[in-house]
Design a protein around this motif. Structure first.
Motif, mmCIF file in Angstrom:
data_model
loop_
_atom_site.group_PDB
_atom_site.id
_atom_site.type_symbol
_atom_site.label_atom_id
_atom_site.label_comp_id
_atom_site.label_asym_id
_atom_site.label_seq_id
_atom_site.Cartn_x
_atom_site.Cartn_y
_atom_site.Cartn_z
ATOM 1 N N SER A 7 0.883 -1.054 -0.104
ATOM 2 C CA SER A 7 -0.049 -0.054 -0.041
ATOM 3 C C SER A 7 0.919 1.275 0.020
ATOM 4 N N TYR A 30 -7.666 6.404 0.423
ATOM 5 C CA TYR A 30 -7.193 6.206 1.549
ATOM 6 C C TYR A 30 -6.711 4.591 1.659
ATOM 7 N N MET A 76 -5.729 1.591 4.389
ATOM 8 C CA MET A 76 -5.849 1.182 5.740
ATOM 9 C C MET A 76 -4.576 0.878 6.510
ATOM 10 N N LYS A 105 -2.468 1.539 10.730
ATOM 11 C CA LYS A 105 -2.609 1.828 12.147
ATOM 12 C C LYS A 105 -1.916 2.901 12.504
ATOM 13 N N GLN A 150 -6.709 1.274 15.399
ATOM 14 C CA GLN A 150 -6.722 0.621 14.174
ATOM 15 C C GLN A 150 -7.710 1.093 12.948
ATOM 16 N N ASN A 151 -7.200 0.593 11.924
ATOM 17 C CA ASN A 151 -8.115 0.982 10.663
ATOM 18 C C ASN A 151 -8.287 2.533 10.508
ATOM 19 N N GLY A 160 -7.581 5.946 7.862
ATOM 20 C CA GLY A 160 -7.022 5.961 6.446
ATOM 21 C C GLY A 160 -5.985 6.834 6.339
ATOM 22 N N GLU A 210 -12.172 7.055 8.180
ATOM 23 C CA GLU A 210 -12.361 6.309 6.995
ATOM 24 C C GLU A 210 -13.029 5.012 6.927
ATOM 25 N N TYR A 211 -12.362 4.326 7.785
ATOM 26 C CA TYR A 211 -12.964 2.682 7.800
ATOM 27 C C TYR A 211 -13.755 2.578 9.292
#
Length: 508
Positions: free
Chosen positions: A41, A54, A56, A58, A71-72, A74, A96-97
């Motif tokens: 990524s 975005y 994913m 941490k 966690q998770n 963007g 975002e997530y």
């Protein structure tokens, strides 16, 4: 016992949460942001610099002895031309997530690499002056950024302009927020909303030049069209009243003054760029916000000397800037603008006031800048350049160090205000004009008629002469240096046509 223990834990949790609220933008220290992301990524992000996707990741935030992990989140690139730099800038989205999630009250933060600025403080410094001038605060701090535990350098951490920010600073967030980028000059085209929606931004990621950031689904530009239509009307006797019902005139004028005092040419007035308009639903008026302020305090990409450019005629004559032109064409607004400019010059960018703050920023970030290898990649800036950038020329786009820029800009503004504000009335006998009053470094003097040589005296409250200036026949406006005088009340006196003419003034 269980209830007691639970109560203790609840108190500890609440105290910790309250404390954490103050750390994300704590600008008294340099905190650390850690991003852990899939290497594939990260490779995609770096290879596809125009992507807005975005990925994913941490997020770990360390401030002093405290540490938070989310966690998770963007993670993506942000910015315009900085996307093509070696040292990138990034945006982090906490929601975002995880829908609706906030971290310390915000949904997004921006990490700017400041790769153009050898000192790395200019953007932060502007927002510090913005707050000091009384505007709605955009919180900023410095952080160290680590990606997959590799140090990516020192970054400016900036609060996002979004509904959370609107709620915090205005107490409501239901109005239209427009992000305005080049060529957003507010010039009237016609009475169709789509004409303004069709104007595309010159940014590398495209989009609208007048880009609605809230109420996107409704996508109603009626309020912006009403403002632009009003600015197309003649500045007649009713204009001042009508425009004051549509916009926060004082904030507009003060924002113009701060941009000009700080040399922020990449703004609305000069470059039709980098500002927000917010239609405040409580007041019913538009608010104005400057942003993307790294091209300030001596940075130049235009071949201009921003220290000496006329503070009362900042914009280009051959380009439309109806918001600035129409407001400043109203005499009362123009005088108010000069008042704001004089106040900002003397109470904010005055070297005696701002230099200690600049020194503190330099001290604060030196260690993080020393370790920042990415800082050197775009322009080869050394640590000598970092320190010298506060005090001298570094390269073509930083022809002034921050301190020399401010010193010269401060003096120029004082001189330009003084010289432009004395009435040039002819044929009035034994008349003295002086400006500004109170004054700091210079006072502009004109005595009419100017048909003979004169001696001008500056006297203190005891009558002792502190300054003598000879005015030559037919002299127009003269600038008297008064920076050496102690604060207090003085009398400026001159014999003209056999009569004594005097005026009192205050040295601040």
């Amino acid at each position: 016992m269980k209830l007691f223990s639970l109560a203790i834990l609840l108190v500890i949790f609440l105290c910790g949460a309250a404390s954490a609220q103050n750390t994300l933008f704590d600008d008294s220290q340099v905190s650390s942001v850690y991003i852990e992301i899939n290497p594939d990524s990260l490779s995609y992000i770096m290879a596809n610099v125009l992507s807005e996707h975005y990925f994913m990741a941490k997020f770990i935030y360390k401030s002093g002895t405290s540490s938070d992990t989310l966690q998770n989140v963007g993670f993506r690139l942000r910015g315009n031309t900085s996307r093509f730099s070696q040292k990138k800038s990034f945006k982090i989205s906490f929601n975002e997530y995880v829908s609706g999630r906030k971290y310390q009250g915000v949904k997004k933060i921006n990490l700017n690499g400041e790769h153009n600025d050898p000192t790395m403080i200019r953007e932060k410094l502007f927002y510090d002056t913005w707050v000091k001038a009384g505007f709605a605060e955009r919180r900023t701090s410095f952080v160290r950024l680590y990606i997959n535990y590799t140090y990516y350098g020192l970054y400016t951490n900036l609060e996002e302009y979004d509904k959370e920010w609107l709620q915090r600073v205005y107490g409501e967030n239901t109005g239209n927020l427009y992000k305005c980028t080049y060529p957003a000059d507010l010039e009237y085209i016609d009475n169709k909303q789509q004409s303004y929606k069709n104007i595309l931004s010159a940014s590398v990621t495209g989009g609208r030049a007048y880009d609605l950031q809230t109420n996107e689904t409704t996508d109603d530009y009626t309020d912006l069209l009403e403002l632009i239509s009003l600015l197309d009307k003649p500045a007649d006797a009713s204009f001042a009243y009508v425009i004051a019902e549509k916009i926060n005139v004082d904030e507009f004028l003060k924002a113009f003054a701060l941009d000009i005092a700080s040399g922020n040419w990449d703004d609305y007035m000069y470059n039709k760029n980098n500002y927000f308009l917010y239609h405040n639903t409580v007041t019913g008026k538009f608010e104005f916000v400057s942003y993307d302020t790294d091209n300030t305090f001596g940075v130049d990409w235009e071949g201009q000397d921003w220290t000496t450019r006329d503070c009362l005629h900042w914009y280009a004559d051959n380009q439309p800037r109806p918001l600035a032109r129409k407001l400043l064409s109203v005499p009362g607004f123009f005088e108010k603008y000069k008042f704001f400019l004089d106040t900002i010059a003397n109470s904010i960018i005055n070297p005696n006031i701002i230099f200690p703050h600049i020194d503190s920023l330099e001290t604060l970030i030196t260690s993080a800048a020393t370790d920042d290898h990415y800082r050197t990649l775009d322009y080869g800036y050394t640590m000598a350049d970092f320190h010298n950038g506060f005090r001298q020329t570094i390269d073509g786009h930083t022809p002034y160090g921050i301190k020399p820029f401010l010193s010269k800009r401060f003096t120029t503004i004082e001189q330009q205000l003084a010289a432009s504000s004395v009435p040039e009335t002819a044929g009035v006998a034994n008349t003295m004009y002086l400006y500004p009053n109170p004054a700091d470094n210079f006072i502009a003097l004109q005595i009419l008629p100017a048909d003979d040589d004169r001696e001008v005296f500056v006297l203190d409250v005891t009558g002792r002469r502190q300054l003598t200036v000879n005015l030559v026949k037919n002299t127009g406006i003269s600038l008297l240096p008064i920076q050496h005088l102690s604060p207090g009340v003085y009398t400026l006196a001159v014999f003209s046509k056999g009569a004594l003419v005097s005026r009192r003034f205050v040295k601040r």
